[in-house]
Design an enzyme around this catalytic site. Structure first.
Site, PDB file in Angstrom:
ATOM      1  N   ARG A   1      63.943 -62.649 -10.806  1.00 18.66           N
ATOM      2  CA  ARG A   1      64.270 -61.348 -10.211  1.00 18.66           C
ATOM      3  C   ARG A   1      63.519 -60.318 -11.033  1.00 18.66           C
ATOM      4  O   ARG A   1      63.870 -60.060 -12.192  1.00 18.66           O
ATOM      5  CB  ARG A   1      65.788 -61.135 -10.270  1.00 18.66           C
ATOM      6  CG  ARG A   1      66.292 -59.867  -9.597  1.00 18.66           C
ATOM      7  CD  ARG A   1      67.822 -59.857  -9.652  1.00 18.66           C
ATOM      8  NE  ARG A   1      68.398 -58.614  -9.207  1.00 18.66           N
ATOM      9  CZ  ARG A   1      68.756 -58.324  -7.957  1.00 18.66           C
ATOM     10  NH1 ARG A   1      68.555 -59.230  -7.013  1.00 18.66           N
ATOM     11  NH2 ARG A   1      69.289 -57.172  -7.649  1.00 18.66           N
TER      12      ARG A   1
ATOM     13  N   HIS B   1      62.505 -59.624  -0.630  1.00 20.12           N
ATOM     14  CA  HIS B   1      63.787 -60.196  -1.057  1.00 20.12           C
ATOM     15  C   HIS B   1      64.145 -61.351  -0.115  1.00 20.12           C
ATOM     16  O   HIS B   1      65.116 -61.294   0.635  1.00 20.12           O
ATOM     17  CB  HIS B   1      64.866 -59.123  -1.040  1.00 20.12           C
ATOM     18  CG  HIS B   1      66.081 -59.439  -1.852  1.00 20.12           C
ATOM     19  ND1 HIS B   1      66.237 -60.619  -2.556  1.00 20.12           N
ATOM     20  CD2 HIS B   1      67.226 -58.731  -2.070  1.00 20.12           C
ATOM     21  CE1 HIS B   1      67.400 -60.615  -3.173  1.00 20.12           C
ATOM     22  NE2 HIS B   1      68.016 -59.483  -2.898  1.00 20.12           N
TER      23      HIS B   1
ATOM     24  N   GLN C   1      67.692 -63.030   0.168  1.00 23.04           N
ATOM     25  CA  GLN C   1      68.638 -62.216   0.931  1.00 23.04           C
ATOM     26  C   GLN C   1      68.452 -62.461   2.423  1.00 23.04           C
ATOM     27  O   GLN C   1      69.426 -62.534   3.184  1.00 23.04           O
ATOM     28  CB  GLN C   1      68.424 -60.734   0.608  1.00 23.04           C
ATOM     29  CG  GLN C   1      69.331 -59.795   1.396  1.00 23.04           C
ATOM     30  CD  GLN C   1      70.791 -59.970   1.068  1.00 23.04           C
ATOM     31  OE1 GLN C   1      71.160 -59.923  -0.102  1.00 23.04           O
ATOM     32  NE2 GLN C   1      71.619 -60.187   2.073  1.00 23.04           N
TER      33      GLN C   1
ATOM     34  N   ASP D   1      70.515 -50.521   4.139  1.00 25.01           N
ATOM     35  CA  ASP D   1      70.492 -50.772   2.703  1.00 25.01           C
ATOM     36  C   ASP D   1      70.430 -49.428   1.993  1.00 25.01           C
ATOM     37  O   ASP D   1      70.233 -48.377   2.624  1.00 25.01           O
ATOM     38  CB  ASP D   1      69.281 -51.653   2.344  1.00 25.01           C
ATOM     39  CG  ASP D   1      69.301 -52.135   0.896  1.00 25.01           C
ATOM     40  OD1 ASP D   1      70.377 -52.105   0.260  1.00 25.01           O
ATOM     41  OD2 ASP D   1      68.231 -52.535   0.391  1.00 25.01           O
TER      42      ASP D   1
ATOM     43  N   CYS E   1      73.257 -55.423   2.479  1.00 26.62           N
ATOM     44  CA  CYS E   1      73.040 -56.468   1.481  1.00 26.62           C
ATOM     45  C   CYS E   1      73.773 -56.196   0.166  1.00 26.62           C
ATOM     46  O   CYS E   1      73.829 -57.089  -0.693  1.00 26.62           O
ATOM     47  CB  CYS E   1      71.550 -56.685   1.242  1.00 26.62           C
ATOM     48  SG  CYS E   1      70.695 -55.246   0.576  1.00 26.62           S
TER      49      CYS E   1
ATOM     50  N   ARG F   1      74.831 -65.718   0.776  1.00 23.68           N
ATOM     51  CA  ARG F   1      73.775 -65.785  -0.230  1.00 23.68           C
ATOM     52  C   ARG F   1      73.757 -67.164  -0.885  1.00 23.68           C
ATOM     53  O   ARG F   1      72.695 -67.788  -1.028  1.00 23.68           O
ATOM     54  CB  ARG F   1      73.983 -64.701  -1.297  1.00 23.68           C
ATOM     55  CG  ARG F   1      73.551 -63.296  -0.907  1.00 23.68           C
ATOM     56  CD  ARG F   1      72.033 -63.176  -0.767  1.00 23.68           C
ATOM     57  NE  ARG F   1      71.335 -63.546  -1.964  1.00 23.68           N
ATOM     58  CZ  ARG F   1      71.072 -62.719  -2.976  1.00 23.68           C
ATOM     59  NH1 ARG F   1      71.467 -61.462  -2.929  1.00 23.68           N
ATOM     60  NH2 ARG F   1      70.388 -63.141  -4.029  1.00 23.68           N
TER      61      ARG F   1
END
Length: 291
Positions: free
Chosen positions: A97, A124, A127, A213, A251, A279
């Site tokens: 990450r 991402h 996700q 988001d 998310c 997830r």
């Protein structure tokens, strides 16, 4: 194989990952990744990414190792390529990450084991696995989804992934925060239809799912006031959703009162906690595919 963007998988491979995720969600008996280790490298803070990967590996019978940037030599100036080669000596896969997508590309170039993008400034994709699993649980295999707000890394992954699955996506963003044209080019290779508009009401009119988001992502704090002003018309609120039966995805973490209102996030429309749970299942399906 590495997983740096959602379309590093073929549509067939993506289908296999989602099928495995559904199977795992129903039954975690057995230990298919026994004696397998996942190195987890974090340059950015995380709740869902860390916990979902760590608990997920445990459920699969494997082991996850948390590596903060300042816990290892990368934080003291060791080149990324050296870190990649060292981790490959011990682990069976790396999840990273990171601040900069280029870091992932370097890790992958020098790694003999799979590298998974746990988030970068461009993408991402883990996700997106959860998002697609949620859309297809809630709506089915023929869904219409609206993305409303900032054309960020989550949006970039989701739009391509939804197109890969044959979903129709309407993207509503202000011009200043629109998705890069390359995202639409990638999506055009797949059966789903993707359209862009500056009008959020137009985007959500026929949507089964409305997805948003945060407007101020990690690293964008210096632009906070400018972003809030430009994106205010794109707030997901009760007024925007009037006349629709759309469910709402986010998310997380959510900035309540900015991109989404408290009343919508806490309403029966919201499927964000199913999305958060997915997830782990989506990532575990991916790990089985890669490892």
């Amino acid at each position: 194989m590495h997983f740096l963007t959602i379309d590093d998988l073929t549509p067939t491979e993506l289908d296999s990952v989602l099928t495995s995720a559904r199977d795992l969600k129903g039954d975690y008996d057995g230990t298919p990744l026994a004696d397998t280790s996942l190195a987890m490298l974090f340059e950015k803070a995380s709740t869902r990414t860390r916990v979902s990967f760590e608990v997920g590996m445990t459920k699969l019978g494997g082991h996850a190792v948390f590596l903060g940037k300042d816990d290892i030599q990368l934080g003291r100036g060791e080149p990324v390529q050296d870190t990649a080669r060292a981790l490959a000596c011990y682990a069976d896969a790396v999840m990273a990450r990171v601040d900069d997508h280029e870091t992932l590309e370097t890790l992958a170039s020098y790694s003999d084991i799979p590298v998974v993008n746990g988030l970068s400034d461009e993408s991402h994709p883990v996700q997106t696995l959860a998002d697609l699993l949620t859309v297809e649980e809630v709506v089915g295999e023929d869904a219409s989804v609206a993305w409303v707000g900032d054309g960020n890394n989550v949006a970039a992954s989701f739009v391509v992934g939804a197109a890969m699955r044959g979903h129709d996506v309407s993207v509503a963003t202000p011009d200043a925060y629109a998705l890069d044209g390359g995202v639409f080019d990638r999506a055009s290779d797949y059966p789903g239809t993707v359209t862009a508009t500056a009008d959020p009401a137009e985007a959500v009119a026929d949507a089964d799912i409305v997805y948003t988001d945060v407007w101020v992502s990690m690293g964008d704090e210096d632009e906070r006031e400018e972003r809030l002003d430009a994106l205010q018309p794109y707030q997901v609120n009760e007024e925007l959703l009037v006349g629709t039966n759309a469910k709402v995805m986010h998310c997380l973490p959510a900035h309540r009162g900015e991109e989404i209102t408290e009343s919508v996030l806490e309403s029966e429309r919201a499927v964000v906690w199913r999305q958060a749970e997915n997830r782990m299942h989506g990532q575990n399906g991916l790990l089985l595919e890669l490892v």
